[in-house]
Design a protein around this motif. Structure first.
Motif, PDB file in Angstrom:
ATOM      1  N   MET A   1       0.812  -1.177   0.000  1.00 18.83           N
ATOM      2  CA  MET A   1       0.000   0.000   0.000  1.00 18.83           C
ATOM      3  C   MET A   1       0.874   1.266   0.000  1.00 18.83           C
ATOM      4  O   MET A   1       0.516   2.248  -0.618  1.00 18.83           O
ATOM      5  CB  MET A   1      -0.913  -0.011   1.218  1.00 18.83           C
ATOM      6  CG  MET A   1      -1.888   1.107   1.226  1.00 18.83           C
ATOM      7  SD  MET A   1      -3.229   0.633   2.273  1.00 18.83           S
ATOM      8  CE  MET A   1      -4.121   2.105   2.306  1.00 18.83           C
ATOM      9  N   ASP A   4       1.903   1.978  -3.508  1.00 18.08           N
ATOM     10  CA  ASP A   4       0.850   2.605  -4.307  1.00 18.08           C
ATOM     11  C   ASP A   4       0.805   4.112  -4.055  1.00 18.08           C
ATOM     12  O   ASP A   4       0.646   4.906  -4.988  1.00 18.08           O
ATOM     13  CB  ASP A   4      -0.519   1.998  -3.967  1.00 18.08           C
ATOM     14  CG  ASP A   4      -0.626   0.548  -4.411  1.00 18.08           C
ATOM     15  OD1 ASP A   4       0.153   0.146  -5.307  1.00 18.08           O
ATOM     16  OD2 ASP A   4      -1.493  -0.166  -3.871  1.00 18.08           O
ATOM     17  N   ASP A   7       3.754   5.759  -5.803  1.00 16.15           N
ATOM     18  CA  ASP A   7       3.518   5.830  -7.253  1.00 16.15           C
ATOM     19  C   ASP A   7       2.555   6.967  -7.598  1.00 16.15           C
ATOM     20  O   ASP A   7       2.749   7.713  -8.563  1.00 16.15           O
ATOM     21  CB  ASP A   7       2.952   4.508  -7.780  1.00 16.15           C
ATOM     22  CG  ASP A   7       3.989   3.399  -7.776  1.00 16.15           C
ATOM     23  OD1 ASP A   7       5.196   3.724  -7.745  1.00 16.15           O
ATOM     24  OD2 ASP A   7       3.585   2.225  -7.811  1.00 16.15           O
ATOM     25  N   PHE A   8       1.508   7.090  -6.801  1.00 14.11           N
ATOM     26  CA  PHE A   8       0.526   8.146  -7.030  1.00 14.11           C
ATOM     27  C   PHE A   8       1.163   9.529  -6.909  1.00 14.11           C
ATOM     28  O   PHE A   8       0.973  10.396  -7.754  1.00 14.11           O
ATOM     29  CB  PHE A   8      -0.638   8.006  -6.039  1.00 14.11           C
ATOM     30  CG  PHE A   8      -1.602   9.152  -6.106  1.00 14.11           C
ATOM     31  CD1 PHE A   8      -2.504   9.278  -7.148  1.00 14.11           C
ATOM     32  CD2 PHE A   8      -1.588  10.128  -5.117  1.00 14.11           C
ATOM     33  CE1 PHE A   8      -3.371  10.338  -7.212  1.00 14.11           C
ATOM     34  CE2 PHE A   8      -2.462  11.194  -5.169  1.00 14.11           C
ATOM     35  CZ  PHE A   8      -3.360  11.304  -6.222  1.00 14.11           C
TER      36      PHE A   8
END
Length: 145
Positions: A1, A4, A7-8
């Motif tokens: 998580m 993620d 990356d965002f």
């Protein structure tokens, strides 16, 4: 998580940088100047041959003769039914005037024709009062509240 989320954030930063670069390029390069459009003064004042305007067509709705005749036939049938209903009502009134009025008040027979029934109810003693009361019930007088 956590990957993620990283990356965002990385993609959001790249999008911000790309947008800023586009804005800098837009500020550096002036917009292309459009060529002015002038009319030719020699051709403006030349006489042109006028063409007669075409005749304006107006559309009309034309109904089938069959539909008109069908409407006439229905009107005639409605008039005939109304005449028959009035005759039946006159016969009933003659019978009720011969008999006692209390029996006619108690027994109200429905003929199946709402117009004839309405006329019969309005001609009875107290029928108009009942019609007004029924109207007050069905159409509440909210403007007085």
């Amino acid at each position: 998580m956590a990957g993620d989320l990283e990356d965002f954030l990385r993609r959001a930063a790249q999008q911000r940088q790309a947008k800023a670069a586009q804005q800098r390029q837009a500020q550096q390069a002036p917009p292309p100047r459009l060529k002015p459009q002038y009319s030719n003064s020699r051709t403006e004042r030349t006489v042109r041959s006028s063409v007669e305007p075409e005749e304006i067509l107006v559309a009309e709705v034309i109904e089938d003769e069959n539909s008109i005749s069908a409407r006439r036939r229905r009107v005639e049938q409605a008039k005939q039914r109304a005449k028959e209903a009035e005759q039946e009502l006159a016969r009933r009134n003659q019978k009720s005037s011969r008999g006692s009025s209390s029996q006619s008040d108690r027994s109200v027979a429905s003929t199946g024709d709402p117009i004839a029934d309405l006329l019969a109810n309005l001609r009875r003693p107290g029928g108009v009062q009942q019609a007004i009361l029924l109207r007050e019930i069905l159409d509440r007088p909210e403007h007085r509240w």
